[in-house]
Write a protein that holds these residues in place. Structure first.
Motif, PDB file in Angstrom:
ATOM      1  N   ARG A 185       0.847  -1.201   0.000  1.00 38.67           N
ATOM      2  CA  ARG A 185       0.000   0.000   0.000  1.00 38.67           C
ATOM      3  C   ARG A 185       0.881   1.249   0.000  1.00 38.67           C
ATOM      4  O   ARG A 185       1.826   1.339   0.755  1.00 38.67           O
ATOM      5  N   GLU A 186       0.532   2.198  -0.869  1.00 33.93           N
ATOM      6  CA  GLU A 186       1.286   3.446  -0.898  1.00 33.93           C
ATOM      7  C   GLU A 186       0.658   4.443   0.077  1.00 33.93           C
ATOM      8  O   GLU A 186      -0.545   4.666   0.068  1.00 33.93           O
ATOM      9  N   VAL A 187       1.509   5.007   0.931  1.00 29.33           N
ATOM     10  CA  VAL A 187       1.078   5.961   1.946  1.00 29.33           C
ATOM     11  C   VAL A 187       1.947   7.201   1.822  1.00 29.33           C
ATOM     12  O   VAL A 187       3.156   7.087   1.612  1.00 29.33           O
ATOM     13  N   GLN A 188       1.339   8.362   1.952  1.00 28.82           N
ATOM     14  CA  GLN A 188       2.115   9.602   1.915  1.00 28.82           C
ATOM     15  C   GLN A 188       2.171  10.198   3.313  1.00 28.82           C
ATOM     16  O   GLN A 188       1.147  10.341   3.982  1.00 28.82           O
ATOM     17  N   LEU A 189       3.384  10.518   3.750  1.00 25.25           N
ATOM     18  CA  LEU A 189       3.592  11.153   5.045  1.00 25.25           C
ATOM     19  C   LEU A 189       4.225  12.522   4.848  1.00 25.25           C
ATOM     20  O   LEU A 189       5.137  12.671   4.038  1.00 25.25           O
ATOM     21  N   ARG A 190       3.775  13.465   5.607  1.00 21.98           N
ATOM     22  CA  ARG A 190       4.421  14.778   5.615  1.00 21.98           C
ATOM     23  C   ARG A 190       5.717  14.678   6.421  1.00 21.98           C
ATOM     24  O   ARG A 190       5.895  13.748   7.208  1.00 21.98           O
ATOM     25  N   PRO A 191       6.621  15.631   6.245  1.00 22.25           N
ATOM     26  CA  PRO A 191       7.926  15.551   6.921  1.00 22.25           C
ATOM     27  C   PRO A 191       7.845  15.372   8.438  1.00 22.25           C
ATOM     28  O   PRO A 191       8.606  14.581   9.007  1.00 22.25           O
ATOM     29  N   LYS A 192       6.937  16.064   9.118  1.00 16.45           N
ATOM     30  CA  LYS A 192       6.822  15.940  10.581  1.00 16.45           C
ATOM     31  C   LYS A 192       6.379  14.537  10.980  1.00 16.45           C
ATOM     32  O   LYS A 192       6.840  13.988  11.980  1.00 16.45           O
ATOM     33  N   ALA A 193       5.483  13.943  10.211  1.00 15.56           N
ATOM     34  CA  ALA A 193       5.037  12.585  10.504  1.00 15.56           C
ATOM     35  C   ALA A 193       6.176  11.596  10.265  1.00 15.56           C
ATOM     36  O   ALA A 193       6.394  10.674  11.067  1.00 15.56           O
ATOM     37  N   LEU A 194       6.913  11.784   9.184  1.00 18.66           N
ATOM     38  CA  LEU A 194       8.042  10.897   8.899  1.00 18.66           C
ATOM     39  C   LEU A 194       9.107  11.028   9.994  1.00 18.66           C
ATOM     40  O   LEU A 194       9.699  10.032  10.414  1.00 18.66           O
ATOM     41  N   GLU A 195       9.323  12.226  10.480  1.00 14.24           N
ATOM     42  CA  GLU A 195      10.275  12.447  11.573  1.00 14.24           C
ATOM     43  C   GLU A 195       9.843  11.671  12.820  1.00 14.24           C
ATOM     44  O   GLU A 195      10.664  11.051  13.503  1.00 14.24           O
ATOM     45  N   ALA A 196       8.543  11.684  13.130  1.00 17.49           N
ATOM     46  CA  ALA A 196       8.027  10.944  14.282  1.00 17.49           C
ATOM     47  C   ALA A 196       8.222   9.440  14.099  1.00 17.49           C
ATOM     48  O   ALA A 196       8.587   8.730  15.038  1.00 17.49           O
ATOM     49  N   VAL A 197       7.980   8.938  12.889  1.00 19.66           N
ATOM     50  CA  VAL A 197       8.168   7.510  12.620  1.00 19.66           C
ATOM     51  C   VAL A 197       9.647   7.142  12.758  1.00 19.66           C
ATOM     52  O   VAL A 197       9.984   6.090  13.317  1.00 19.66           O
ATOM     53  N   ARG A 198      10.530   7.996  12.300  1.00 20.17           N
ATOM     54  CA  ARG A 198      11.975   7.716  12.444  1.00 20.17           C
ATOM     55  C   ARG A 198      12.386   7.667  13.913  1.00 20.17           C
ATOM     56  O   ARG A 198      13.196   6.828  14.304  1.00 20.17           O
ATOM     57  N   LEU A 199      11.838   8.549  14.712  1.00 27.46           N
ATOM     58  CA  LEU A 199      12.140   8.523  16.140  1.00 27.46           C
ATOM     59  C   LEU A 199      11.622   7.231  16.762  1.00 27.46           C
ATOM     60  O   LEU A 199      12.324   6.578  17.549  1.00 27.46           O
ATOM     61  N   TYR A 200      10.421   6.836  16.408  1.00 26.19           N
ATOM     62  CA  TYR A 200       9.840   5.575  16.885  1.00 26.19           C
ATOM     63  C   TYR A 200      10.760   4.404  16.528  1.00 26.19           C
ATOM     64  O   TYR A 200      11.032   3.540  17.364  1.00 26.19           O
ATOM     65  N   LEU A 201      11.280   4.394  15.316  1.00 27.20           N
ATOM     66  CA  LEU A 201      12.196   3.335  14.900  1.00 27.20           C
ATOM     67  C   LEU A 201      13.495   3.369  15.702  1.00 27.20           C
ATOM     68  O   LEU A 201      14.040   2.323  16.064  1.00 27.20           O
ATOM     69  N   ALA A 202      13.991   4.554  16.001  1.00 21.45           N
ATOM     70  CA  ALA A 202      15.236   4.678  16.761  1.00 21.45           C
ATOM     71  C   ALA A 202      15.078   4.145  18.182  1.00 21.45           C
ATOM     72  O   ALA A 202      16.057   3.717  18.792  1.00 21.45           O
ATOM     73  N   LEU A 203      13.863   4.150  18.694  1.00 19.52           N
ATOM     74  CA  LEU A 203      13.598   3.708  20.063  1.00 19.52           C
ATOM     75  C   LEU A 203      13.176   2.244  20.144  1.00 19.52           C
ATOM     76  O   LEU A 203      12.841   1.746  21.222  1.00 19.52           O
ATOM     77  N   GLU A 204      13.220   1.541  19.029  1.00 20.50           N
ATOM     78  CA  GLU A 204      12.688   0.183  18.925  1.00 20.50           C
ATOM     79  C   GLU A 204      13.079  -0.730  20.084  1.00 20.50           C
ATOM     80  O   GLU A 204      12.245  -1.425  20.653  1.00 20.50           O
ATOM     81  N   SER A 205      14.346  -0.749  20.471  1.00 21.30           N
ATOM     82  CA  SER A 205      14.796  -1.703  21.490  1.00 21.30           C
ATOM     83  C   SER A 205      14.244  -1.378  22.877  1.00 21.30           C
ATOM     84  O   SER A 205      14.260  -2.240  23.757  1.00 21.30           O
ATOM     85  N   ASP A 206      13.745  -0.174  23.095  1.00 16.20           N
ATOM     86  CA  ASP A 206      13.224   0.214  24.403  1.00 16.20           C
ATOM     87  C   ASP A 206      11.707   0.141  24.498  1.00 16.20           C
ATOM     88  O   ASP A 206      11.147   0.354  25.571  1.00 16.20           O
ATOM     89  N   LEU A 207      11.026  -0.146  23.401  1.00 20.81           N
ATOM     90  CA  LEU A 207       9.571  -0.099  23.360  1.00 20.81           C
ATOM     91  C   LEU A 207       8.937  -1.444  23.691  1.00 20.81           C
ATOM     92  O   LEU A 207       9.492  -2.501  23.394  1.00 20.81           O
ATOM     93  N   ARG A 208       7.759  -1.394  24.274  1.00 19.40           N
ATOM     94  CA  ARG A 208       6.982  -2.607  24.536  1.00 19.40           C
ATOM     95  C   ARG A 208       6.207  -3.034  23.291  1.00 19.40           C
ATOM     96  O   ARG A 208       5.872  -4.179  23.135  1.00 19.40           O
ATOM     97  N   GLN A 209       5.896  -2.060  22.429  1.00 18.94           N
ATOM     98  CA  GLN A 209       5.227  -2.350  21.159  1.00 18.94           C
ATOM     99  C   GLN A 209       6.136  -1.865  20.039  1.00 18.94           C
ATOM    100  O   GLN A 209       5.981  -0.752  19.543  1.00 18.94           O
TER     101      GLN A 209
END
Length: 193
Positions: free
Chosen positions: A101-125
């Motif tokens: 599925r193609e999804v479009q994210l604005r820069p601020k949303a993509l920035e939030a997703v990148r931060l979420y990915l950077a925290l992967e090892s500390d997250l419960r989900q």
């Protein structure tokens, strides 16, 4: 339901600390947090309240109330300080998977997703498998400032969760926009004790 202020963040951290101190794993009314704050956390899915039977089992007690963080509450405590300190984006690990599925994210949303990915090892989900690759493979949209990603449905759900965390830490705009444009909005599931 919006951005947590500093006082709310401190109350949530105090709940976590109190639940960690007790062998039974519940924060109780002796932790110094107002019940109204706990009720707000319950309403937005950051903690859950003990039922009457559980309250009777807590020692020392009986307590008037007891609460514990949900996985979303834990992840909010990990995400919010990282968001405020502008943790850098993660590095990709391997080539991207097949897209559905193609999804479009604005820069601020993509920035939030990148931060979420950077925290992967500390997250419960943690993020869905392959989301980091899909983010790395993102391409600029032909018009506007958006980025196009090709995501599986579990990855779309992970993006919705990342934006839900962003709404607790900084801004509800990206989560609301994603819900409108992609039809995906994260809702904490109700938990019983």
């Amino acid at each position: 339901m919006g951005v947590l202020n500093d006082s709310e963040y401190q109350d949530l951290a105090a709940l976590r600390d109190d639940q960690d101190r007790h062998q039974h794993g519940w924060a109780t009314d002796t932790c110094g947090i107002d019940l109204r704050a706990v009720d707000r956390f319950v309403q937005i899915g950051l903690c859950e309240m003990a039922d009457a039977d559980t309250l009777l089992q807590l020692r020392p007690g009986p307590s008037q109330w007891a609460a514990r963080l949900t996985p979303e509450g834990h992840d909010t405590l990990v995400y919010l300080p990282a968001r405020r300190s502008n943790t850098p984006s993660p590095r990709p690990r391997h080539p991207g998977p097949e897209a559905t599925r193609e999804v479009q994210l604005r820069p601020k949303a993509l920035e939030a997703v990148r931060l979420y990915l950077a925290l992967e090892s500390d997250l419960r989900q943690p993020p869905a498998h392959g989301l980091d690759d899909a983010v790395h493979a993102a391409q600029r949209a032909d018009t506007g400032s958006g980025w196009l990603l090709h995501l599986t449905e579990p990855q779309v759900d992970s993006v919705a969760y990342a934006l839900w965390l962003e709404a607790r830490a900084h801004s509800v705009g990206p989560a609301n926009r994603f819900a409108r444009e992609c039809g995906s909005k994260y809702k904490p599931r109700s938990r019983s004790s």
